[in-house]
Design a protein around this motif. Structure first.
Motif, PDB file in Angstrom:
ATOM      1  N   VAL A 125       0.833  -1.199   0.000  1.00 28.78           N
ATOM      2  CA  VAL A 125       0.000   0.000   0.000  1.00 28.78           C
ATOM      3  C   VAL A 125       0.871   1.253   0.000  1.00 28.78           C
ATOM      4  O   VAL A 125       0.610   2.219  -0.737  1.00 28.78           O
ATOM      5  N   LEU A 128       2.717   1.423  -3.490  1.00 28.36           N
ATOM      6  CA  LEU A 128       1.743   1.655  -4.545  1.00 28.36           C
ATOM      7  C   LEU A 128       1.140   3.044  -4.450  1.00 28.36           C
ATOM      8  O   LEU A 128       0.960   3.724  -5.468  1.00 28.36           O
ATOM      9  N   GLY A 129       0.818   3.470  -3.238  1.00 28.31           N
ATOM     10  CA  GLY A 129       0.260   4.803  -3.065  1.00 28.31           C
ATOM     11  C   GLY A 129       1.223   5.893  -3.492  1.00 28.31           C
ATOM     12  O   GLY A 129       0.834   6.871  -4.136  1.00 28.31           O
ATOM     13  N   THR A 158      -5.222   9.524  -3.725  1.00 25.38           N
ATOM     14  CA  THR A 158      -4.732   8.147  -3.694  1.00 25.38           C
ATOM     15  C   THR A 158      -5.098   7.472  -2.374  1.00 25.38           C
ATOM     16  O   THR A 158      -5.523   6.307  -2.357  1.00 25.38           O
ATOM     17  N   CYS A 159      -4.939   8.180  -1.266  1.00 25.53           N
ATOM     18  CA  CYS A 159      -5.255   7.601   0.045  1.00 25.53           C
ATOM     19  C   CYS A 159      -6.735   7.277   0.168  1.00 25.53           C
ATOM     20  O   CYS A 159      -7.111   6.188   0.634  1.00 25.53           O
ATOM     21  N   THR A 161      -8.818   6.711  -2.213  1.00 29.86           N
ATOM     22  CA  THR A 161      -9.190   5.660  -3.166  1.00 29.86           C
ATOM     23  C   THR A 161      -8.683   4.295  -2.712  1.00 29.86           C
ATOM     24  O   THR A 161      -9.403   3.290  -2.785  1.00 29.86           O
ATOM     25  N   LEU A 162      -7.433   4.225  -2.243  1.00 30.51           N
ATOM     26  CA  LEU A 162      -6.891   2.958  -1.767  1.00 30.51           C
ATOM     27  C   LEU A 162      -7.666   2.425  -0.567  1.00 30.51           C
ATOM     28  O   LEU A 162      -7.840   1.217  -0.412  1.00 30.51           O
ATOM     29  N   SER A 163      -8.127   3.325   0.280  1.00 28.71           N
ATOM     30  CA  SER A 163      -8.880   2.902   1.463  1.00 28.71           C
ATOM     31  C   SER A 163     -10.340   2.600   1.153  1.00 28.71           C
ATOM     32  O   SER A 163     -11.101   2.275   2.072  1.00 28.71           O
ATOM     33  N   THR A 164     -10.726   2.740  -0.114  1.00 27.55           N
ATOM     34  CA  THR A 164     -12.090   2.504  -0.598  1.00 27.55           C
ATOM     35  C   THR A 164     -13.101   3.474   0.015  1.00 27.55           C
ATOM     36  O   THR A 164     -14.295   3.192   0.014  1.00 27.55           O
ATOM     37  N   VAL A 184      -5.767   1.928  -9.007  1.00 29.39           N
ATOM     38  CA  VAL A 184      -5.690   2.135  -7.552  1.00 29.39           C
ATOM     39  C   VAL A 184      -6.930   1.565  -6.869  1.00 29.39           C
ATOM     40  O   VAL A 184      -6.837   0.959  -5.796  1.00 29.39           O
ATOM     41  N   CYS A 187      -6.554  -2.262  -6.784  1.00 32.01           N
ATOM     42  CA  CYS A 187      -5.543  -2.677  -5.811  1.00 32.01           C
ATOM     43  C   CYS A 187      -6.025  -2.453  -4.386  1.00 32.01           C
ATOM     44  O   CYS A 187      -5.749  -3.267  -3.492  1.00 32.01           O
ATOM     45  N   GLY A 188      -6.736  -1.365  -4.161  1.00 34.84           N
ATOM     46  CA  GLY A 188      -7.258  -1.108  -2.826  1.00 34.84           C
ATOM     47  C   GLY A 188      -8.235  -2.179  -2.386  1.00 34.84           C
ATOM     48  O   GLY A 188      -8.185  -2.665  -1.245  1.00 34.84           O
TER      49      GLY A 188
END
Length: 233
Positions: A125, A128-129, A158-159, A161-164, A184, A187-188
């Motif tokens: 994470v 990738l972030g 990005t944060c 989006t990665l954390s959904t 992203v 991957c999240g």
């Protein structure tokens, strides 16, 4: 443990690939964020990035040669390696393989499976972030009507989006920026599922062990049991 030429190559080149991945990511970050740097510094960073990509290419060709497979079959069976070669920004995420390469030399891992899943997910994470925020900033900051104008905006998008979570306050407007955002998102979801599944499996194992210990404990020694002679536990 497998001792084929390909397996030996993968065991011994992990550190080299990890260093090359970090060099590529650092050089790319300087090229994207260092707007006011002298031309010589930018040229040096570009040369370092190209040299790191050359290491990735050598590794890819060597793996194909050692696999003994035909070219098209190797591409089909190693599609992820092919994708990473074509999109080298994804390469730093595979730094987690370095730990596995070191542990294979020692024949056994030092961390449990659940700890490794969580550690790999956390490292993935982070890398990738960082890589995704750089790519988003590069594509978005100069685009007309762009929401993502600063690198801080790219990191925030990005944060979330990665954390959904996806607050929706920022969104990419360029085609490549939106493609990065889709990657992203995927991957999240995958990383969140891996961590959640590993944590749930660990909890189930803990509860199962507790149940086995309770079943093996004599009735008089069970928690909360009272002694009939003095009425005390």
């Amino acid at each position: 443990m497998t001792d084929t030429p390909l397996a030996r190559w993968e065991r011994h080149n992990g550190v080299v690939l990890a260093v090359a991945s970090l060099v590529f990511l650092a050089a790319y970050a300087v090229l994207v964020l260092g707007h006011g740097l002298p031309g010589a510094v930018q040229t040096l960073c570009l040369a370092l990035a190209l040299a790191a990509w050359a290491v990735f290419l050598v590794d890819y060709v060597a793996r194909w040669h050692l696999s003994g497979q035909r070219w098209l079959r190797f591409i089909r069976t190693h599609w992820l390696d092919t994708l990473v070669l074509l999109l080298p920004l994804l390469r730093p995420v595979r730094i987690v393989q370095t730990y596995e390469a070191v542990q294979r030399r020692q024949n056994e891992p030092r961390l449990s499976l659940h700890a490794r899943v969580i550690a790999y997910a956390g490292l993935s994470v982070t890398l990738l972030g960082f890589a995704a925020s750089l790519a988003l900033y590069q594509q978005e900051h100069a685009a007309p009507d762009a929401d993502i104008r600063t690198y801080g905006d790219a990191v925030w998008f990005t944060c979330t989006t990665l954390s959904t979570v996806g607050y929706g306050d920022l969104a990419p407007v360029t085609p490549i920026g939106r493609l990065v955002a889709v990657g992203v998102m995927a991957c999240g979801l995958a990383l969140l599922g891996a961590v959640t599944g590993s944590f749930s499996s660990w909890l189930l194992q803990v509860f199962a062990r507790e149940g086995e210990r309770d079943a093996e404990r004599p009735p008089g020694n069970s928690p909360g049991a009272f002694d009939g002679k003095d009425g005390q536990a």
